[in-house]
Design an enzyme around this catalytic site. Structure first.
Site, PDB file in Angstrom:
ATOM      1  N   LYS A  10      -0.902  -6.023  -4.195  1.00 25.98           N
ATOM      2  CA  LYS A  10      -0.561  -7.042  -5.184  1.00 25.98           C
ATOM      3  C   LYS A  10      -0.025  -8.307  -4.499  1.00 25.98           C
ATOM      4  O   LYS A  10       0.258  -8.300  -3.292  1.00 25.98           O
ATOM      5  CB  LYS A  10       0.459  -6.453  -6.169  1.00 25.98           C
ATOM      6  CG  LYS A  10      -0.105  -5.258  -6.983  1.00 25.98           C
ATOM      7  CD  LYS A  10       0.915  -4.736  -7.987  1.00 25.98           C
ATOM      8  CE  LYS A  10       0.351  -3.572  -8.798  1.00 25.98           C
ATOM      9  NZ  LYS A  10       1.300  -3.135  -9.866  1.00 25.98           N
ATOM     10  N   TYR A  50      -5.969  -5.112 -16.822  1.00 20.61           N
ATOM     11  CA  TYR A  50      -4.839  -4.360 -17.387  1.00 20.61           C
ATOM     12  C   TYR A  50      -4.938  -4.227 -18.912  1.00 20.61           C
ATOM     13  O   TYR A  50      -3.918  -4.021 -19.577  1.00 20.61           O
ATOM     14  CB  TYR A  50      -3.516  -5.025 -17.006  1.00 20.61           C
ATOM     15  CG  TYR A  50      -3.022  -4.671 -15.613  1.00 20.61           C
ATOM     16  CD1 TYR A  50      -2.781  -3.337 -15.255  1.00 20.61           C
ATOM     17  CD2 TYR A  50      -2.760  -5.650 -14.659  1.00 20.61           C
ATOM     18  CE1 TYR A  50      -2.315  -3.001 -13.989  1.00 20.61           C
ATOM     19  CE2 TYR A  50      -2.284  -5.314 -13.385  1.00 20.61           C
ATOM     20  CZ  TYR A  50      -2.061  -3.984 -13.069  1.00 20.61           C
ATOM     21  OH  TYR A  50      -1.587  -3.643 -11.823  1.00 20.61           O
ATOM     22  N   ASN A 113       5.652  -4.272  -7.494  1.00 21.07           N
ATOM     23  CA  ASN A 113       5.714  -2.971  -6.812  1.00 21.07           C
ATOM     24  C   ASN A 113       4.589  -2.772  -5.802  1.00 21.07           C
ATOM     25  O   ASN A 113       4.137  -1.665  -5.559  1.00 21.07           O
ATOM     26  CB  ASN A 113       5.787  -1.846  -7.848  1.00 21.07           C
ATOM     27  CG  ASN A 113       4.574  -1.799  -8.750  1.00 21.07           C
ATOM     28  OD1 ASN A 113       3.649  -2.597  -8.603  1.00 21.07           O
ATOM     29  ND2 ASN A 113       4.560  -0.865  -9.679  1.00 21.07           N
ATOM     30  N   HIS A 116      -1.393  -1.175  -6.376  1.00 24.79           N
ATOM     31  CA  HIS A 116      -2.005  -0.517  -7.533  1.00 24.79           C
ATOM     32  C   HIS A 116      -2.906   0.599  -7.043  1.00 24.79           C
ATOM     33  O   HIS A 116      -3.579   0.460  -6.021  1.00 24.79           O
ATOM     34  CB  HIS A 116      -2.862  -1.513  -8.328  1.00 24.79           C
ATOM     35  CG  HIS A 116      -3.735  -0.824  -9.343  1.00 24.79           C
ATOM     36  ND1 HIS A 116      -3.281  -0.490 -10.599  1.00 24.79           N
ATOM     37  CD2 HIS A 116      -5.002  -0.333  -9.260  1.00 24.79           C
ATOM     38  CE1 HIS A 116      -4.248   0.154 -11.249  1.00 24.79           C
ATOM     39  NE2 HIS A 116      -5.300   0.262 -10.459  1.00 24.79           N
ATOM     40  N   GLU A 127     -12.364   0.593 -12.784  1.00 26.28           N
ATOM     41  CA  GLU A 127     -11.669  -0.412 -11.963  1.00 26.28           C
ATOM     42  C   GLU A 127     -12.494  -0.823 -10.742  1.00 26.28           C
ATOM     43  O   GLU A 127     -12.510  -2.002 -10.367  1.00 26.28           O
ATOM     44  CB  GLU A 127     -10.299   0.134 -11.539  1.00 26.28           C
ATOM     45  CG  GLU A 127      -9.358   0.272 -12.743  1.00 26.28           C
ATOM     46  CD  GLU A 127      -8.015   0.916 -12.392  1.00 26.28           C
ATOM     47  OE1 GLU A 127      -7.802   1.314 -11.229  1.00 26.28           O
ATOM     48  OE2 GLU A 127      -7.170   1.004 -13.305  1.00 26.28           O
TER      49      GLU A 127
HETATM   50  P1  IDP Z   1       1.214   2.385 -12.149  1.00 23.79           P
HETATM   51  O1  IDP Z   1       0.860   1.082 -11.445  1.00 23.79           O
HETATM   52  O2  IDP Z   1       2.207   3.181 -11.344  1.00 23.79           O
HETATM   53  O3  IDP Z   1      -0.001   3.180 -12.553  1.00 23.79           O
HETATM   54  P2  IDP Z   1       1.481   1.618 -14.960  1.00 23.79           P
HETATM   55  O4  IDP Z   1       2.347   2.310 -15.945  1.00 23.79           O
HETATM   56  O5  IDP Z   1       0.007   1.824 -15.058  1.00 23.79           O
HETATM   57  O6  IDP Z   1       2.008   1.991 -13.481  1.00 23.79           O
HETATM   58  O7  IDP Z   1       1.808   0.059 -15.086  1.00 23.79           O
HETATM   59  C1  IDP Z   1       0.959  -0.903 -14.471  1.00 23.79           C
HETATM   60  C2  IDP Z   1       1.829  -1.912 -13.782  1.00 23.79           C
HETATM   61  O8  IDP Z   1       2.614  -2.611 -14.760  1.00 23.79           O
HETATM   62  C3  IDP Z   1       2.872  -1.346 -12.814  1.00 23.79           C
HETATM   63  O9  IDP Z   1       2.368  -1.065 -11.538  1.00 23.79           O
HETATM   64  C4  IDP Z   1       3.887  -2.456 -12.773  1.00 23.79           C
HETATM   65  O10 IDP Z   1       3.475  -3.547 -11.933  1.00 23.79           O
HETATM   66  C5  IDP Z   1       3.890  -2.929 -14.227  1.00 23.79           C
HETATM   67  N1  IDP Z   1       4.894  -2.232 -15.026  1.00 23.79           N
HETATM   68  C6  IDP Z   1       4.887  -0.939 -15.456  1.00 23.79           C
HETATM   69  N2  IDP Z   1       5.959  -0.630 -16.194  1.00 23.79           N
HETATM   70  C7  IDP Z   1       6.702  -1.780 -16.245  1.00 23.79           C
HETATM   71  C8  IDP Z   1       7.946  -2.108 -16.869  1.00 23.79           C
HETATM   72  O11 IDP Z   1       8.598  -1.288 -17.518  1.00 23.79           O
HETATM   73  N3  IDP Z   1       8.394  -3.390 -16.682  1.00 23.79           N
HETATM   74  C9  IDP Z   1       7.696  -4.329 -15.965  1.00 23.79           C
HETATM   75  N4  IDP Z   1       6.511  -4.050 -15.380  1.00 23.79           N
HETATM   76  C10 IDP Z   1       6.027  -2.793 -15.504  1.00 23.79           C
HETATM   77 MG    MG Z   2      -1.489   2.617 -13.901  1.00 22.71          MG
END
Ligand code: IDP
Ligand code: MG
Length: 139
Positions: A10, A50, A113, A116, A127
């Protein structure tokens, strides 16, 4: 089973100059880079990627973050690649991620984070196809 999965470093990972560190972890754990390209996503491209999260409260902030700079898009290939990639990334929230994982070691927040990874065979297929044509993936 040999699988393919979509990995994205990212914008925060690219800004932190840890592309090599992240790929090193993939390669050291049996994943091969089968395709790679850098891209600065448009808002539409991020929103489409997304789309499953479009109803979530963090959706617009997430799409803004994902378009804040270039990303590295990759297809990773290997035995159990989908789960392996997610294991190496760690939990979505770096505060909850296991020691030694990419997110624990490098991520600043649940949103920023670093990486992805596709979460299932169906999402991996969608994807990968969203960003790569067959000719761009090396077997
Ligand atoms: P993942 O990337 O671990 O699969 P997902 O639940 O699919 O997590 O969420 C996609 C992305 O959305 C996350 O990687 C993160 O960047 C963002 N995200 C997920 N939950 C939150 C939240 O509670 N607050 C802000 N951003 C979030
Ligand atoms: Mg995800």
């Amino acid at each position: 089973m040999i699988e393919k999965t979509l990995s994205i470093i990212k914008p925060d990972g690219v800004r932190k100059n840890i592309i090599g560190e992240v790929i090193k972890r993939f390669e050291a754990n049996g994943l091969k880079v089968a395709a790679a390209k850098m891209k600065h996503l448009s808002l539409k491209e991020a929103q489409g990627f997304y789309a499953v999260h479009s109803a979530r409260p963090f959706f617009s902030s997430l799409c803004e973050f994902m378009t804040s700079g270039p990303v590295l898009l990759m297809v990773l290939k290997g035995e159990g690649a989908i789960a392996k990639n997610r294991e190496l990334m760690g939990a979505t929230d770096p505060a909850k991620a296991a020691p030694g994982t990419i997110r624990k070691d490098f991520a600043d927040s649940i949103e920023s984070n670093i990486a992805h990874g596709s979460d299932a065979p169906e999402t991996a297929a969608f994807e990968i196809g969203y960003f790569f044509s067959g000719l761009e993936i090396f077997e």
